[in-house]
Design an enzyme around this catalytic site. Structure first.
Site, PDB file in Angstrom:
ATOM      1  N   LYS A  54      96.765  50.964   5.115  1.00  0.00           N
ATOM      2  CA  LYS A  54      95.562  51.424   4.400  1.00  0.00           C
ATOM      3  C   LYS A  54      94.724  52.328   5.314  1.00  0.00           C
ATOM      4  CE  LYS A  54      95.675  47.478   1.297  1.00  0.00           C
ATOM      5  NZ  LYS A  54      95.205  46.144   0.878  1.00  0.00           N
ATOM      6  N   GLN A  98      91.077  41.756   3.368  1.00  0.00           N
ATOM      7  CA  GLN A  98      92.497  41.549   3.066  1.00  0.00           C
ATOM      8  C   GLN A  98      92.752  40.077   2.736  1.00  0.00           C
ATOM      9  OE1 GLN A  98      94.638  44.017   2.688  1.00  0.00           O
ATOM     10  NE2 GLN A  98      96.409  42.737   2.281  1.00  0.00           N
ATOM     11  N   ASP A 121      88.112  46.783  -4.115  1.00  0.00           N
ATOM     12  CA  ASP A 121      89.286  46.002  -4.511  1.00  0.00           C
ATOM     13  C   ASP A 121      89.134  45.430  -5.923  1.00  0.00           C
ATOM     14  OD1 ASP A 121      91.648  45.675  -3.141  1.00  0.00           O
ATOM     15  OD2 ASP A 121      90.769  44.395  -1.604  1.00  0.00           O
TER      16      ASP A 121
END
Ligand code: GUN
Length: 291
Positions: A54, A98, A121
């Site tokens: 990412k 994450q 997200d």
């Protein structure tokens, strides 16, 4: 009959190209580069790989990335304090924590701490709640499900009125994918480990999204002729004929299914590249919303 491939790698590249152009336009208009903070807690090897991919994608697109690492032993308060600092940091438009977090940390509380304007997200309870409700719009949609729908739309698969079957009900993929399909007026069935006659249910699917993490579980004779298949699974299986002794496969038996379906994503090179592309897209959106 052989299905047409849905080339996620190429479609993700187009999205990344568009992001790069958007960022360049923002910078030449005198605005700062969009900023994404990544938060990695602990040593999960897969998470380390994903976060580093990412960050690389950010650099390539001209998005500033701010990497934060906390040890496996980090407390709930430490993680939440970091997120709060990132919420207050004007250079940062998007925050990505994450998942999964190490055991013992309360994921829901951490996600709840992220400012919804920076929730690129799309996992904040408010964004997910809005996704699930009529007449409400989330600020951001979770990246992998967003990528799945984007692939279907790019190749022109009709979602409205289609019978869509989603295998798996995870917070990250299955459930938000099902919600996105409902919002596009598909008739949606969500399957899971207790579903009875799974092959029979899948045989009714005009659109199949497979996200169960079981190598090649969906066989060719489960597929409705003409179906569109989006395979989210990434599973490693032994294969002595391969130089590495193993290879990656999806949740769908590709060689069988491609003889029956009209459209199918390969593994690798299907959904995988879309997750990062959609994250970049969400981050640019966050920067635009921030002004
Ligand atoms: N773990 C697996 N997929 C994802 C994702 O899309 N976002 C985050 N934050 N964690 C993940």
């Amino acid at each position: 009959m052989t299905a047409q491939l849905i080339d996620g790698k190429a479609i993700a590249e187009q999205v990344r190209q568009q992001v790069q152009e958007d960022v360049a336009a923002m910078v030449s208009a005198g605005k700062p580069k969009p900023g994404l903070a990544t938060v990695l807690v602990g040593e999960n090897p897969a998470s380390q790989v994903y976060v580093s991919m990412k960050q690389k994608a950010c650099a390539q697109a001209g998005v500033e990335s701010f990497g934060h690492k906390l040890p496996e032993t980090a407390t709930q308060e430490e993680v939440e304090k970091l997120v709060s600092e990132l919420n207050a940091d004007e250079r940062i438009n998007g925050i990505l924590v994450q998942l999964p977090l190490p055991a013992g940390l309360d994921e829901e509380r951490v996600l709840n701490t992220i400012s919804i304007e920076k929730d690129v997200d799309g996992f904040h309870p408010l964004n997910i709640g809005r996704l699930a409700q009529k007449g409400r719009d989330p600020l951001y949609v979770p990246c992998t499900p967003y990528g799945c729908i984007y692939l279907l739309e790019q190749v022109g698969v009709k979602i409205e009125g289609a019978n869509a079957v989603v295998l798996g009900r995870s917070n990250i993929v299955g459930m938000p994918a099902a919600l996105l399909l409902v919002r596009r007026n598909a008739t949606v069935t969500i399957c899971h480990s207790r579903t009875q006659d799974l092959p029979g249910v899948v045989r009714g699917a005009d659109i199949l999204i497979a996200a169960i993490g079981r190598a090649q579980m969906v066989r060719g004779d489960w597929i409705k002729p003409g179906a569109a298949i989006i395979d989210v699974g990434i599973n490693r299986i032994e294969d002595p004929s391969h130089p590495k002794g193993s290879r990656l496969v999806g949740d769908v038996h590709f060689d069988e299914a491609k003889e029956v379906a009209d459209w199918i994503t390969p593994v690798p090179g299907g959904v995988g590249p879309m997750t990062i592309a959609m994250l970049l897209r969400n981050t640019v959106r966050a920067a635009k919303l921030a002004g």
